[in-house]
Motif scaffolding. Structure first.
Motif, PDB file in Angstrom:
ATOM      1  N   GLY A 196       0.841  -1.198   0.000  1.00 55.48           N
ATOM      2  CA  GLY A 196       0.000   0.000   0.000  1.00 55.48           C
ATOM      3  C   GLY A 196       0.871   1.241   0.000  1.00 55.48           C
ATOM      4  O   GLY A 196       2.102   1.151  -0.068  1.00 55.48           O
ATOM      5  N   VAL A 197       0.225   2.376   0.052  1.00 53.88           N
ATOM      6  CA  VAL A 197       0.988   3.619   0.205  1.00 53.88           C
ATOM      7  C   VAL A 197       0.976   3.976   1.690  1.00 53.88           C
ATOM      8  O   VAL A 197       0.073   3.571   2.416  1.00 53.88           O
ATOM      9  CB  VAL A 197       0.396   4.766  -0.652  1.00 53.88           C
ATOM     10  N   PRO A 198       1.978   4.710   2.168  1.00 54.17           N
ATOM     11  CA  PRO A 198       2.023   5.033   3.594  1.00 54.17           C
ATOM     12  C   PRO A 198       0.734   5.721   4.048  1.00 54.17           C
ATOM     13  O   PRO A 198       0.306   6.696   3.416  1.00 54.17           O
ATOM     14  CB  PRO A 198       3.207   5.983   3.723  1.00 54.17           C
ATOM     15  N   ALA A 199       0.144   5.204   5.119  1.00 51.15           N
ATOM     16  CA  ALA A 199      -1.146   5.743   5.557  1.00 51.15           C
ATOM     17  C   ALA A 199      -0.970   6.924   6.510  1.00 51.15           C
ATOM     18  O   ALA A 199      -1.769   7.862   6.487  1.00 51.15           O
ATOM     19  CB  ALA A 199      -1.959   4.651   6.231  1.00 51.15           C
ATOM     20  N   GLN A 200       0.089   6.874   7.327  1.00 50.13           N
ATOM     21  CA  GLN A 200       0.228   7.931   8.343  1.00 50.13           C
ATOM     22  C   GLN A 200       1.346   8.928   8.033  1.00 50.13           C
ATOM     23  O   GLN A 200       1.551   9.882   8.766  1.00 50.13           O
ATOM     24  CB  GLN A 200       0.450   7.294   9.727  1.00 50.13           C
ATOM     25  N   GLN A 201       2.108   8.639   6.997  1.00 52.26           N
ATOM     26  CA  GLN A 201       3.119   9.618   6.554  1.00 52.26           C
ATOM     27  C   GLN A 201       2.847   9.865   5.067  1.00 52.26           C
ATOM     28  O   GLN A 201       2.216   9.044   4.411  1.00 52.26           O
ATOM     29  CB  GLN A 201       4.562   9.071   6.697  1.00 52.26           C
ATOM     30  N   GLY A 202       3.330  10.971   4.567  1.00 51.02           N
ATOM     31  CA  GLY A 202       3.181  11.226   3.143  1.00 51.02           C
ATOM     32  C   GLY A 202       4.111  10.309   2.351  1.00 51.02           C
ATOM     33  O   GLY A 202       5.158   9.896   2.855  1.00 51.02           O
ATOM     34  N   LEU A 203       3.728  10.027   1.120  1.00 54.58           N
ATOM     35  CA  LEU A 203       4.588   9.212   0.248  1.00 54.58           C
ATOM     36  C   LEU A 203       5.941   9.903   0.081  1.00 54.58           C
ATOM     37  O   LEU A 203       6.985   9.264  -0.003  1.00 54.58           O
ATOM     38  CB  LEU A 203       3.895   9.056  -1.112  1.00 54.58           C
ATOM     39  N   GLU A 204       5.888  11.244   0.084  1.00 57.70           N
ATOM     40  CA  GLU A 204       7.095  12.045  -0.074  1.00 57.70           C
ATOM     41  C   GLU A 204       8.075  11.804   1.086  1.00 57.70           C
ATOM     42  O   GLU A 204       9.284  11.785   0.894  1.00 57.70           O
ATOM     43  CB  GLU A 204       6.671  13.507  -0.120  1.00 57.70           C
ATOM     44  N   VAL A 205       7.513  11.606   2.277  1.00 55.49           N
ATOM     45  CA  VAL A 205       8.356  11.373   3.459  1.00 55.49           C
ATOM     46  C   VAL A 205       9.125  10.068   3.286  1.00 55.49           C
ATOM     47  O   VAL A 205      10.342   9.997   3.529  1.00 55.49           O
ATOM     48  CB  VAL A 205       7.486  11.330   4.741  1.00 55.49           C
ATOM     49  N   TRP A 206       8.437   9.034   2.823  1.00 55.66           N
ATOM     50  CA  TRP A 206       9.094   7.741   2.605  1.00 55.66           C
ATOM     51  C   TRP A 206      10.128   7.856   1.485  1.00 55.66           C
ATOM     52  O   TRP A 206      11.226   7.330   1.575  1.00 55.66           O
ATOM     53  CB  TRP A 206       8.051   6.666   2.256  1.00 55.66           C
ATOM     54  N   ASN A 207       9.746   8.576   0.465  1.00 53.24           N
ATOM     55  CA  ASN A 207      10.646   8.719  -0.668  1.00 53.24           C
ATOM     56  C   ASN A 207      11.895   9.512  -0.299  1.00 53.24           C
ATOM     57  O   ASN A 207      13.006   9.163  -0.703  1.00 53.24           O
ATOM     58  CB  ASN A 207       9.904   9.388  -1.830  1.00 53.24           C
ATOM     59  N   ASP A 208      11.708  10.583   0.483  1.00 57.64           N
ATOM     60  CA  ASP A 208      12.862  11.385   0.907  1.00 57.64           C
ATOM     61  C   ASP A 208      13.815  10.547   1.748  1.00 57.64           C
ATOM     62  O   ASP A 208      15.043  10.632   1.602  1.00 57.64           O
ATOM     63  CB  ASP A 208      12.404  12.609   1.708  1.00 57.64           C
ATOM     64  N   PHE A 209      13.233   9.730   2.620  1.00 54.69           N
ATOM     65  CA  PHE A 209      14.106   8.877   3.423  1.00 54.69           C
ATOM     66  C   PHE A 209      14.870   7.908   2.517  1.00 54.69           C
ATOM     67  O   PHE A 209      16.065   7.658   2.725  1.00 54.69           O
ATOM     68  CB  PHE A 209      13.313   8.086   4.473  1.00 54.69           C
ATOM     69  N   TRP A 210      14.177   7.406   1.508  1.00 57.55           N
ATOM     70  CA  TRP A 210      14.831   6.460   0.591  1.00 57.55           C
ATOM     71  C   TRP A 210      16.024   7.120  -0.114  1.00 57.55           C
ATOM     72  O   TRP A 210      17.087   6.521  -0.259  1.00 57.55           O
ATOM     73  CB  TRP A 210      13.803   5.932  -0.427  1.00 57.55           C
ATOM     74  N   SER A 211      15.838   8.382  -0.512  1.00 58.15           N
ATOM     75  CA  SER A 211      16.945   9.112  -1.151  1.00 58.15           C
ATOM     76  C   SER A 211      18.100   9.298  -0.173  1.00 58.15           C
ATOM     77  O   SER A 211      19.275   9.147  -0.535  1.00 58.15           O
ATOM     78  CB  SER A 211      16.477  10.488  -1.628  1.00 58.15           C
ATOM     79  N   GLU A 212      17.757   9.625   1.073  1.00 63.47           N
ATOM     80  CA  GLU A 212      18.800   9.805   2.091  1.00 63.47           C
ATOM     81  C   GLU A 212      19.534   8.495   2.337  1.00 63.47           C
ATOM     82  O   GLU A 212      20.754   8.450   2.462  1.00 63.47           O
ATOM     83  CB  GLU A 212      18.182  10.317   3.396  1.00 63.47           C
ATOM     84  N   TYR A 213      18.766   7.418   2.376  1.00 63.24           N
ATOM     85  CA  TYR A 213      19.351   6.094   2.607  1.00 63.24           C
ATOM     86  C   TYR A 213      20.318   5.731   1.477  1.00 63.24           C
ATOM     87  O   TYR A 213      21.423   5.246   1.710  1.00 63.24           O
ATOM     88  CB  TYR A 213      18.206   5.085   2.694  1.00 63.24           C
ATOM     89  N   LYS A 214      19.884   6.014   0.252  1.00 68.11           N
ATOM     90  CA  LYS A 214      20.746   5.704  -0.891  1.00 68.11           C
ATOM     91  C   LYS A 214      22.049   6.505  -0.844  1.00 68.11           C
ATOM     92  O   LYS A 214      23.109   6.023  -1.212  1.00 68.11           O
ATOM     93  CB  LYS A 214      20.014   6.026  -2.201  1.00 68.11           C
ATOM     94  N   GLY A 215      21.919   7.759  -0.412  1.00 70.63           N
ATOM     95  CA  GLY A 215      23.095   8.626  -0.410  1.00 70.63           C
ATOM     96  C   GLY A 215      23.960   8.505   0.828  1.00 70.63           C
ATOM     97  O   GLY A 215      25.012   9.136   0.909  1.00 70.63           O
ATOM     98  N   SER A 216      23.513   7.702   1.800  1.00 71.87           N
ATOM     99  CA  SER A 216      24.267   7.647   3.063  1.00 71.87           C
ATOM    100  C   SER A 216      25.502   6.756   2.954  1.00 71.87           C
ATOM    101  O   SER A 216      25.631   5.968   2.042  1.00 71.87           O
ATOM    102  CB  SER A 216      23.368   7.119   4.182  1.00 71.87           C
TER     103      SER A 216
END
Lengths: 282, 375
Positions: free
Chosen positions: B355-375
């Motif tokens: 599903g899509v994140p219910a309690q956070q925005g999709l953007e929040v998950w996506n931003d974390f994913w970008s941070e994770y990739k760049g870490s």
């Protein structure tokens, strides 16, 4: 119509297509992209606005700047590597072979461009993988197996695949255009071969050498294929960040911010390089 | 016409009779062309390829013009940039149907046109987001499970029973990610014990980020479909997060030593559904195509798709698959009573719908994913 007016009309007639082309397909899209960087995305849809949210988000984001530094470092490394590795080849082609050999060599240097860059990068995956040729060779001398795939070295190999032939071609043309009497004069005056290279040949071919390096930098800085398929997107470069932004949540405005920063960086570097190339020795 | 002209026509004769015969045949040619319907398809790669649609094309004089995407966000991006009516049929990840509908990109469907009574699992008839106020907007056509995908020479079947195998020291630098935040973060959420992996509060989201970040030193790369495929095939990656049999199944068919399992923490189901694009000029043919994909023949083609396999969703489809390709049916557990029967796994509570994140925005998950990739 006076002679001068007729000449002006004639000149403008032939200039017009290029100007119109540049205006329609470069200036207008560039302006649109800049405008779009201020738009907002609501529920996956871009909404025209004049907000600085995207700029604040991207410029205040550590990941953006670390990605910027990484992209810049890789492009600079590729430029230095390509320029240094290409020079002996270009020197040989410019001064040590016949005209026919040089023409054939330049033809062979163009051949890689006949095949898709993506296909060549996929071929490199086989070579650079842990069970690939390079790893096997390193294994024979007790240094392997080592996988160069999904590493910054893999990305650099990709960048050189893209730009190295072009750098050799540009350097060769530049070196071949040098006034040979300058080199002869240096030799006659007792200049050693190495000093002739550094004191006569390189300064004389400076513009061409810098332009060759600049091309390598521009191609590497904006490349998406190599860092993704040979570098494993680890960490992402700015071009990968652009793709990520557009893929997720349709964040084209944020992608536009990254693109604008990239273009400004390239413009600054290109102008500096050209200024340096044409600077007279004081 | 003289015999001489027939036997030895001059250039003028050839031109004259050539033009005449072309003009005479034009009505037939143009009629044949006119009958060919071009259906524009927006789908994941593979759905518009000959192994899936050739029979339908031949039987209905249809030509598909597919536009492929990777990921639901990408699909929404493409459709939002196209004028209404650009796509006749749209294959969507189920979690994005609601957004397609809210944005007005898809037409209402008539439930009576589709074989809901024959569905393998009752819940799939009323798939979340596919219906709104009693109106149907999309029909589920196939699904698949995401779990632990691994190289069988490097990870044992027992180890693969938990996502924890990704942290195995021997896999350092050899764990890959399919480059899409939803399936990966969903798996990390399952590992953390979240019963609804995409519906988590801020504290649980913080823990998901922690767990994911701790995996970073193990990660060898982030890949699209082709990169994931190659990474597993050439042994560069020995385990992959965010995927399942939809990729390893293709490799397995080629003899690669890879497999996918639903671990004890549970797996995630990807669900694909067909809709008819709003403003489609070929809505009738689009409906016929969706009906075909839900027919036994269509379900077999869908389940055995060369690009990536999936599960049949109708009883008749499963039966036809068992008759046509019992080996593939066995391999994927699509046999009534099998321990790894996809429907059984859902009933046992081991599978959660992506599903899509219910309690956070999709953007929040996506931003974390970008941070994770760049870490």
């Amino acid at each position: 119509m006076a002679e001068g007016q007729r000449r002006d009309f004639y000149a403008w007639f032939w200039r017009a297509p290029l100007l119109v082309w540049q205006l329609l397909f470069f200036v207008v899209p560039l302006a649109f992209m800049f405008v779009m960087s201020f738009w907002l995305v609501k529920n996956y849809r871009m909404t025209p606005a004049f907000a600085f949210d995207n700029w604040a988000k991207m410029l205040g984001w550590n990941i953006f700047w670390s990605s910027y530094a990484y992209t810049m470092a890789l492009a600079v490394a590729a430029t230095i590597l390509a320029s240094v590795l290409a020079f002996p080849a270009a020197y040989g082609l410019a001064f040590r072979v016949t005209d026919t050999t040089r023409r054939w060599a330049l033809f062979f240097l163009i051949i890689p461009f006949f095949t898709s860059y993506l296909v060549r990068v996929y071929a490199w995956q086989v070579v650079l993988a842990g069970n690939g040729v390079i790893s096997a060779m390193l294994g024979w001398v007790g240094l392997g197996p080592i996988s160069l795939l999904n590493t910054p070295i893999g990305t650099l190999v990709g960048y050189l695949t893209l730009s190295f032939p072009l750098v050799v071609i540009l350097q060769t043309i530049s070196l071949a255009s040098i006034d040979k009497t300058l080199i002869e004069a240096a030799h006659n005056m007792g200049c050693s071969p190495l000093r002739t290279v550094f004191s006569v040949i390189i300064p004389a071919a400076k513009v061409g050498l810098i332009v060759a390096g600049l091309f390598c930098f521009i191609l590497s800085f904006g490349d998406f294929v190599s860092p993704y398929y040979l570098g494993g997107s680890k960490p992402p470069t700015l071009s990968i960040m652009i793709v990520d932004s557009t893929k997720s949540g349709q964040q084209w405005p944020r992608a536009a911010v990254i693109a604008v920063v990239m273009i400004l960086s390239l413009l600054a570097i290109a102008f500096t390089a050209v200024k340096f190339a044409y600077r007279r020795r004081g | 016409m003289s015999k001489q002209t027939l036997l030895k026509p001059n250039r003028r004769d050839i031109l004259k009779y050539g033009v005449a015969s072309t003009a005479l045949s034009m009505p037939f040619v143009s009629r044949a062309w006119a009958q060919t319907v071009e259906l524009n398809m927006l789908a994941w790669y593979g759905h518009g390829e000959p192994d899936v649609v050739a029979e339908f094309e031949a039987a209905n004089n249809v030509k598909f013009k597919p536009k492929y995407y990777a990921g639901g966000d990408n699909m929404l991006a493409l459709i939002s940039q196209s004028p209404p009516g650009t796509y006749d049929v749209i294959l969507s990840d189920a979690e994005f149907v609601q957004q397609l509908n809210e944005a007005g990109y898809v037409d209402e469907l008539n439930a009576a046109d589709y074989p809901f009574d024959d569905f393998l699992f009752d819940e799939w008839k009323q798939f979340p987001g596919h219906w709104k106020d009693g109106k149907l907007f999309s029909v589920m056509v196939r699904c698949g499970h995401l779990g632990v995908s691994y190289n069988t020479t490097a990870v044992s079947a027992e180890e693969a029973q938990s996502y924890k195998c990704f942290w195995k020291p021997e896999l350092k630098g050899k764990v890959g990610h399919f480059d899409w935040h939803l399936p990966n973060l969903g798996q990390m959420s399952l590992l953390n014990g979240n019963a609804s992996p995409f519906d988590i509060d801020e504290a649980a989201w913080g823990k998901v980020k922690e767990t994911t970040t701790s995996l970073r030193p193990q990660v060898g790369g982030f890949f699209d479909y082709g990169g994931t495929f190659n990474g597993l095939k050439n042994g560069e990656m020995l385990a992959m997060a965010g995927i399942g049999d939809w990729i390893t199944g293709v490799l397995e068919r080629d003899g690669a030593k890879v497999a996918s399992v639903v671990p004890k923490e549970g797996g995630i189901q990807f669900t694909e559904s067909w809709s008819i694009g709003k403003g489609s000029k070929n809505a009738d043919m689009a409906k016929k195509f969706i009906q075909y994909m839900l027919s036994p023949e269509g379900q077999v083609h869908s389940a055995r798709m060369a690009a990536y396999p999936g599960f049949a969703v109708t009883k008749a489809g499963r039966k036809a698959l068992n008759e046509k390709d019992p080996k593939e049916a066995q391999r994927t557990g699509q046999v009534d009573g099998a321990a790894n029967d996809p429907v059984t796994l859902i009933k046992e509570g081991r599978i959660k719908y992506r599903g899509v994140p219910a309690q956070q925005g999709l953007e929040v998950w996506n931003d974390f994913w970008s941070e994770y990739k760049g870490s």
